[in-house]
Write an enzyme that holds these catalytic residues in place. Structure first.
Site, PDB file in Angstrom:
ATOM      1  N   GLY A 114     -23.960 -23.178 -34.947  1.00  0.00           N
ATOM      2  CA  GLY A 114     -22.444 -22.707 -34.579  1.00  0.00           C
ATOM      3  C   GLY A 114     -21.544 -23.818 -35.529  1.00  0.00           C
ATOM      4  O   GLY A 114     -21.901 -24.888 -36.404  1.00  0.00           O
ATOM      5  N   GLY A 115     -20.282 -23.174 -35.960  1.00  0.00           N
ATOM      6  CA  GLY A 115     -19.162 -24.006 -36.347  1.00  0.00           C
ATOM      7  C   GLY A 115     -19.266 -25.443 -35.463  1.00  0.00           C
ATOM      8  O   GLY A 115     -18.817 -26.969 -36.277  1.00  0.00           O
ATOM      9  N   ASP A 141     -11.532 -18.243 -29.644  1.00  0.00           N
ATOM     10  CA  ASP A 141     -12.183 -17.801 -30.540  1.00  0.00           C
ATOM     11  C   ASP A 141     -13.426 -16.949 -30.335  1.00  0.00           C
ATOM     12  O   ASP A 141     -14.540 -16.820 -30.437  1.00  0.00           O
ATOM     13  CB  ASP A 141     -13.491 -19.598 -30.919  1.00  0.00           C
ATOM     14  CG  ASP A 141     -13.679 -19.680 -32.089  1.00  0.00           C
ATOM     15  OD1 ASP A 141     -13.605 -18.917 -32.961  1.00  0.00           O
ATOM     16  OD2 ASP A 141     -14.836 -20.447 -32.747  1.00  0.00           O
ATOM     17  N   ILE A 168     -32.210 -23.070 -30.830  1.00  0.00           N
ATOM     18  CA  ILE A 168     -31.258 -21.332 -30.649  1.00  0.00           C
ATOM     19  C   ILE A 168     -31.010 -20.903 -31.116  1.00  0.00           C
ATOM     20  O   ILE A 168     -30.260 -19.727 -31.269  1.00  0.00           O
ATOM     21  CB  ILE A 168     -32.090 -21.625 -29.706  1.00  0.00           C
ATOM     22  CG1 ILE A 168     -30.923 -21.799 -28.147  1.00  0.00           C
ATOM     23  CG2 ILE A 168     -33.926 -21.714 -28.885  1.00  0.00           C
ATOM     24  CD1 ILE A 168     -30.861 -21.794 -26.992  1.00  0.00           C
ATOM     25  N   LYS A 172     -25.924 -28.065 -25.639  1.00  0.00           N
ATOM     26  CA  LYS A 172     -24.962 -27.489 -27.250  1.00  0.00           C
ATOM     27  C   LYS A 172     -24.544 -28.983 -27.986  1.00  0.00           C
ATOM     28  O   LYS A 172     -23.963 -29.901 -26.951  1.00  0.00           O
ATOM     29  CB  LYS A 172     -24.173 -27.178 -27.003  1.00  0.00           C
ATOM     30  CG  LYS A 172     -22.594 -26.897 -27.692  1.00  0.00           C
ATOM     31  CD  LYS A 172     -21.968 -25.520 -28.075  1.00  0.00           C
ATOM     32  CE  LYS A 172     -21.652 -25.288 -29.766  1.00  0.00           C
ATOM     33  NZ  LYS A 172     -20.886 -24.326 -29.817  1.00  0.00           N
ATOM     34  N   THR A 217     -24.888 -28.014 -32.600  1.00  0.00           N
ATOM     35  CA  THR A 217     -26.160 -26.864 -32.606  1.00  0.00           C
ATOM     36  C   THR A 217     -27.062 -26.133 -31.550  1.00  0.00           C
ATOM     37  O   THR A 217     -26.137 -27.446 -30.240  1.00  0.00           O
ATOM     38  CB  THR A 217     -28.180 -27.547 -33.246  1.00  0.00           C
ATOM     39  OG1 THR A 217     -26.953 -28.105 -34.901  1.00  0.00           O
ATOM     40  CG2 THR A 217     -28.731 -27.421 -32.987  1.00  0.00           C
ATOM     41  N   VAL A 218     -27.469 -25.239 -30.844  1.00  0.00           N
ATOM     42  CA  VAL A 218     -28.046 -25.214 -29.664  1.00  0.00           C
ATOM     43  C   VAL A 218     -29.111 -25.407 -29.341  1.00  0.00           C
ATOM     44  O   VAL A 218     -30.077 -24.970 -30.628  1.00  0.00           O
ATOM     45  CB  VAL A 218     -27.260 -23.897 -28.866  1.00  0.00           C
ATOM     46  CG1 VAL A 218     -27.412 -23.538 -27.826  1.00  0.00           C
ATOM     47  CG2 VAL A 218     -26.024 -23.981 -29.460  1.00  0.00           C
TER      48      VAL A 218
END
Length: 633
Positions: free
Chosen positions: A21-22, A134, A18, A41, A25-26
């Site tokens: 990101g850096g 962030d 879903i 995550k 993965t989620v």
């Protein structure tokens, strides 16, 4: 990357991806122990072998899990099962990044609502000594109830190697360069106001769809914001001064999250009620990385002013002077190239302009600035060492100040001091505003504006004694022309103020009443009737009655008295005095005189009328005096 269906920690079964990101993965996952949906995550596998990172990751996860705030993503669990993973609540509304990626933006009122909730979360964390580091659209998540939660608290901190309890005293940064504060870019110590700056950038992008200071490379992106306040477009409306305060380059002039929240609340009452957020559901998180910006978890390089540089999470060590990094030509591990790019990216963040200035090239590629704001484009080009000349043009479907074209084109390499030409929009072509709108109906005015290539803007209304209701009183602009397709505001009449039928007209002369009604712009009509009480020739009645609310031009009937009607005097001889007086009253005679009645209190029923004047049958007016002569019964 783990495949859907894999079990983590013996209880979390991964579903579909879903977000990315850096740092990992989620996945949407099922918690088989508690029977609930969660988000998991999974961090990049390169981090698993770093025991120091795993220790920091565990510490930060526990610390952030203690942030009991409704606007912070709840952390349920963490662990290592081949890869480090973090289990959080599942939010089905997506992120601000997914909204922007769908081509949508937020209104200033919607952005205010999101920012207020973000301020509450940041203030709660800052008061416990935690700086996010962030803050970006990808970390501003929404539940299906549209309530904001901020994600990834502590993750950047775990990647830096700095203890979370030293946040307010130490430097070093890992985060997305696009949203870094100037002090992050220079490697200075951070406090919560760094997050406030990042939130200001998110607010500008959330409303306009464009991020200030975004250049082609991480170095140029960071360089562009040093010493420069965030430029705030007029599109933010009432938010402009508040966001400008939050986007100050000088951290000393920047408000804390709590103060920013109070400033937003102060202007909330002057803004329109926001529409529901245009949630698009979960999806890709983050934006494409800049050249040199890490695509995976970014190890940190941070400069100790009292000692040599230290590289964290990397076998590479500097072999030259303290602010210089040398890159081996070949690497034995496949991920080393990516890791090296990440090290250089983080070095640019922390080393700031010292590292950049020492290696600044004599030529550089011109960044792509078409469709950006002209002021920002000019400032960036000058900062990068070029001269700028601007030319202006009008073009439909553009906004004033938008860069339409540039010469040379993006990607061309130029030496410092050369000239870049920008073509900047003056907005759409201007069209004449029709000069015959005043006095027309609102519908007709809208038709004429549409024929002229314009639209009706806001319509204000006011009472007017001269202009009939529904007609245009004025065009609310001092300009004779307007950009094509723009809105023209109108002032429309609600007609004259309502009137009240005056008091005190009864008993006046008809001519005086008519004059007073005409002065009020009412329409008197005349009538006559007999009246027992009002003298003939005087006004006996108005319809509607005094105090009634009427509109200009309404009829008001003025009735003039013809006086009372004559009637026959009844026969009273032989009646008792009491009966005679009752008969006279019933016949409308109001004045009675009695003769022959002794003084003092007497039984009037014991006396009989033996004579009367006028005599029975004579026609008289009701105000004539009727004399009764009485004697004992």
């Amino acid at each position: 990357m783990p495949s859907p269906g894999r079990m983590l920690g013996g209880r979390y079964r991964l579903g579909g991806v879903i977000g990315t990101g850096g740092s990992g993965t989620v996945y949407l996952a099922d918690d088989l122990s508690l029977g609930r949906r969660v988000a998991v995550k999974v961090l990049h596998s390169s981090l698993v072998g770093d025991e120091a990172f795993i220790g920091r990751f565990r510490t930060e996860a526990r610390l952030v899990a203690s942030l009991a705030d409704p606007h912070v993503v709840a952390i349920y669990d963490w662990g290592v099962d081949g890869q480090a993973f973090l289990v959080t609540e599942y939010l089905g509304g997506g992120s601000l990044r997914s909204i922007l990626s769908s081509g949508r933006t937020l209104s200033p009122s919607q952005m205010l609502t999101v920012a207020l909730e973000a301020c509450r979360a940041l203030d709660h964390a800052h008061r416990q000594g935690i700086v996010h580091r962030d803050v970006k659209p990808a970390n501003l998540l929404f539940g299906e109830d549209a309530r904001l939660r901020i994600a990834d608290f502590g993750l950047a901190e775990a990647l830096t190697g700095t203890s979370s309890r030293e946040i307010f005293g130490g430097g070093g940064v890992v985060g997305t360069a696009r949203y870094a504060s100037p002090e992050q870019a220079q490697g200075s110590p951070l406090d919560g106001r760094s997050d406030v700056y990042s939130l200001a950038l998110c607010m500008v992008e959330g409303v306009t769809g464009h991020l200030p200071f975004a250049a082609d490379t991480i170095q140029d992106t960071l360089l562009a914001r040093i010493g420069r306040d965030v430029p705030i477009p007029d599109a933010l409306g009432p938010l402009v001064p508040v966001v400008a305060h939050a986007g100050s380059a000088d951290v000393g002039n920047r408000p804390a999250a709590r103060e920013l929240g109070r400033m937003l609340l102060d202007i909330a009452g002057r803004m329109a009620r926001p529409d529901p957020l245009p949630l698009v559901g979960p999806g890709e998180v983050g934006a494409a990385p800049l050249p040199g910006e890490a695509e995976h978890a970014a190890p940190s390089v941070f400069v100790d002013p009292t000692g040599p540089s230290t590289v964290v999470h990397s076998p590479i060590r500097p072999t030259g002077p303290p602010n210089e990094l040398r890159i081996p030509v070949r690497h034995r591990r496949r991920w080393a190239g990516t890791l090296m790019a990440a090290v250089l990216a983080a070095g640019a963040v922390v080393g700031g302009l010292a590292l950049w200035g020492a290696n600044r090239p004599t030529t550089r590629a011109v960044p792509s600035l078409v469709n950006t704001a002209g002021d920002s484009a000019r400032s960036l080009l000058v900062e990068l060492g070029w001269s700028v000349e601007e030319r202006y043009d009008r073009r439909d479907d553009t906004v004033e100040g938008q860069v339409l074209a540039m010469q040379p084109v993006a990607g061309t390499r130029l030496d410092a001091g050369e000239t870049v030409f920008l073509v900047v929009s003056l907005g759409p072509a201007r069209l004449p505003i029709p000069d015959d709108l005043v006095g027309t109906s609102e519908t007709e005015a809208a038709r004429r504006l549409e024929e002229a290539g314009l639209t009706v803007g806001s319509v204000s209304r006011e009472w007017s004694e001269e202009v009939a209701a529904g007609l245009v009183v004025d065009v609310l602009t001092s300009e004779a022309t307007a950009p094509q397709g723009s809105a023209v505001d109108l002032l429309v009449s609600d007609g004259p103020l309502p009137r009240l039928v005056p008091e005190g007209l009864i008993g006046m002369m008809p001519a005086d009443v008519v004059a007073e009604l005409i002065t009020l712009r009412l329409a008197p009509t005349m009538g006559e009737e007999h009246d027992e009480w009002v003298a003939s020739g005087r006004v006996s009645r108005v319809d509607p009655p005094a105090g009634t609310r009427v509109e200009v031009g309404d009829d008001v009937r003025v009735v003039v008295s013809l006086g009372a009607i004559e009637r026959s005097v009844p026969t009273m001889e032989g009646l008792s005095l009491v009966a005679a007086e009752s008969r006279l009253a019933a016949s409308g005679f109001r004045v009675v005189a009695v003769e022959g009645l002794p003084d003092g209190e007497v039984d009037r029923s014991a006396w009989v009328v033996v004579g009367q004047e006028p005599e029975a049958g004579r026609r008289s007016l009701p105000d004539v005096t009727v004399t009764l002569v009485v004697g004992p019964a």
